[in-house]
Design an enzyme around this catalytic site. Structure first.
Site, PDB file in Angstrom:
ATOM      1  CD  GLU B  80      -3.000  -1.054   2.154  1.00 14.02           C
ATOM      2  OE1 GLU B  80      -4.031  -0.868   1.831  1.00 14.02           O
ATOM      3  OE2 GLU B  80      -2.499  -0.792   3.544  1.00 14.02           O
ATOM      4  CG  HIS B 101      -5.205  -1.640   9.630  1.00 19.50           C
ATOM      5  ND1 HIS B 101      -4.173  -2.728   9.553  1.00 19.50           N
ATOM      6  CD2 HIS B 101      -5.240  -0.918   8.428  1.00 19.50           C
ATOM      7  CE1 HIS B 101      -4.005  -2.671   8.191  1.00 19.50           C
ATOM      8  NE2 HIS B 101      -4.506  -1.507   7.800  1.00 19.50           N
ATOM      9  CG  HIS B 169      -8.553  -0.450   4.769  1.00 19.45           C
ATOM     10  ND1 HIS B 169      -8.048  -0.393   3.392  1.00 19.45           N
ATOM     11  CD2 HIS B 169      -7.345  -0.623   5.481  1.00 19.45           C
ATOM     12  CE1 HIS B 169      -6.629  -0.669   3.602  1.00 19.45           C
ATOM     13  NE2 HIS B 169      -6.054  -0.561   4.805  1.00 19.45           N
TER      14      HIS B 169
END
Lengths: 241, 241, 241, 241
Positions: B80, B101, B169
């Protein structure tokens, strides 16, 4: 000579109170605890601007009740030390003050649910805990009690109690010694946490006024304070003291 | 020479930010934090694919804003990293980015409850925190922001704020320095956790717009950041730094 | 020779999985984790009766799928080892099984609220998680899966999934490797905990079926498993492995 | 000689029980645990007034069932030791007693929600857990069970059970050994905590009466107690014992 030993002893206890309130999750990176000067009631002792978890003996400074450092000292100071001076001025019976942002107390500062003793240990917070809102008198601010007028206003809200809450901010505890102010701070947190757990299940049976009075008097006596202090010191990493 | 010392210093601060965000329970096995290259604004520094809790100096790699490693390097990279490049491209004012997260933030990504500052420390997240949903533009995916189009889309949702939430997410924080991005990340978590505790008891009194502005400006100033950074470093096991 | 090294390696990984599931608060004093024998699919490896937090290499025993110890061994065995043998018998694709009583999963075993993926990491539990109730087939028992008929019944409820819940008891996870069964166990707990936090605020937006499928396939691939395993090992006190 | 070794062994186990109940967050600064004297059923062993986390061998004192110290001893004693003597007097089957203020149990003492076994490990608390309210018989007090009449009243409420709750105060557990009283105390806490998590989602399916009876008999047998005790000792820092 006697005076110096007395001061050293007060400073040592103040450092321990800093460590204890951190270890017990009452204070995190911000928040502070002070003690009235043991031989000069117009002064108080407080760390320089530093998180209580890492405060040491050399961080402790001496202040006038106006928040001026007594010694020439270029070190950074807590922006909110007005809290301490204002309360020592208004309350000759108070020897120690702590300010913190314990999370479990915060819901009681932004809603209508009352913070009342629900179990015996919580009796030390007293019957009614006032909430001070900086908006009422000072409008939009940076939320800090960063000058004497705000400190005096807060001290008036505290009145003759042991705890005052600050809307959207935290709480201040005032008591007759450092062990007592730690006790009130820790059980303020515990009682608030217990209320949050309990209130979803309907109106609980709070302690009665008589129970609060008798239990608080007992808990703030020398035996419970000594037992709790020994326990906190061991947990904070000072078992031999 | 000066440049090399500057880069070393940035790398060292980045390793500390990795450890701090782990220690403060913002990042667990997944999540990452980066810093813009201190002398080349078209580059950023980020660890190889590794949990931040165990990131060391030698894990740090240099990337172009497209997410290409600058040196030949066969090591695995975070899938990511597009998050970082896309934000550095869109926001010249941003010097550090963190993705995590944190559990307490997630309920605000999958329900209609708004994430707004409820206590002074939460002011750093700003008035309104947007939620980005990968479904809207990209349909069913593996939920990762794993290419530049998703990164650009996310950066548009962030706009000129400090925080954007990702549906189902997590969240991304962007700020003007590594201490600032840690501060925003940690108090994003704390404010979310406080809201979850408070909302069951009815609509709370949030900070006013004026309070948010004044408090955030104060908290992201040098004094609070330095105090918090010292505290976090001590807790993460680097007391002498 | 090769076979022996393979078995040693499997035992070592099994000991680590015991420590990891304890460290990550999935297993406490009770609960256990096993691995299929690496060279004989009709056998599995499991500790003698001991809390996983303190399991060592010498505690590992070898069992037939009926739960009989292969070696003469007078040591006490887990009463519920039927769980492991029954699943290895029914599911040739399964290489590792874990049983635990993680608290956050238990509300989903005694109420009607469904346990579904709410954030990307939770995708590994699959679309629908079945609940097995020992009452249905076996009436009042001591709640343990302590014989083969109960094990077979539980394996039927698991069907071809990765997770089955046990009413008033806990959960069982089955996966293709020890890292994968740890991953499913840990994120089963995290997703359940997140649901408990979120559900009071109204029906949330769960992951779509397509998102679950794509995200689970990605998460159970080699890169995420390796990253998580390194992180768990470091936290469990085995940083150099 | 034999008798002395027996007493030493009981004292050693009592110190361990003190440490275990602290480590497992059942007891904090206040609370205590005792064992009936192993060779004289009219006596019991209990620490001097000290937090269980720091109790050592030399803190253990011997008391008559009236709460009088057997040896001349000027040390401070727990104010609530009447709890222990009263229960040993009323219940010849009881060999160990623990008193604590575990937070998750407290909501059940001040509301109408019943504390019943919700998962198998909670079966040890029994079908119905009575609540004793000091107000009923003694009016406004300092909330402590600090004399024999209160102790006798509390023992009557306990009747032939293993647990009694004290309104706005905490709980008392009584069992046939120190490991058993630790087991009941720890799973009382865990079951209460699980109920608080579950009840907001509607009426749960509790264990049936038959399940409670069979499961409690199994759990309080020698194998589960030995497994749990080994685990607790390792966690409390006594892995070799």
């Amino acid at each position: 000579m006697i005076s110096e030993a007395t001061i050293e002893s007060a400073i040592r206890e103040l450092v321990l109170a800093n460590r204890i309130l951190s270890r017990e999750n009452v204070i995190d990176d911000f928040g502070h605890v002070s003690v009235r000067h043991p031989t000069n009631p117009d002064r108080y002792l407080l760390s320089r601007s530093r998180s209580p978890e890492i405060v040491t003996r050399d961080d402790i400074m001496e202040f006038t009740l106006n928040g001026e450092p007594v010694a020439r000292d270029a070190r950074r100071m807590y922006a909110e030390r007005a809290i301490h001076g204002a309360i020592y001025l208004a309350r000759p019976d108070v020897q120690a003050v702590a300010h913190h942002h314990t999370r479990s107390v915060l819901p009681f500062t932004v809603t209508d649910i009352p913070l009342k003793p629900l179990f015996h240990m919580g009796a030390v917070i007293g019957h009614d805990v006032p909430v001070w809102d900086s908006q009422a008198e000072f409008g939009d601010t940076n939320m800090l009690v960063d000058d004497l007028p705000k400190g005096y206003s807060l001290a008036r809200a505290l009145a003759d109690g042991r705890v005052v809450l600050l809307r959207g901010h935290g709480s201040v505890c005032a008591a007759s010694s450092l062990p007592a102010v730690c006790f009130v701070s820790i059980y303020l947190k515990e009682n608030a946490d217990l209320l949050l757990k309990t209130l979803p299940f309907g109106p609980p049976k709070y302690l009665s006024a008589g129970e609060i009075e008798k239990t608080a008097a007992m808990l703030l006596g020398p035996m419970p304070l000594a037992r709790a202090w020994d326990y906190w010191m061991a947990r904070a990493g000072f078992p031999g003291l």
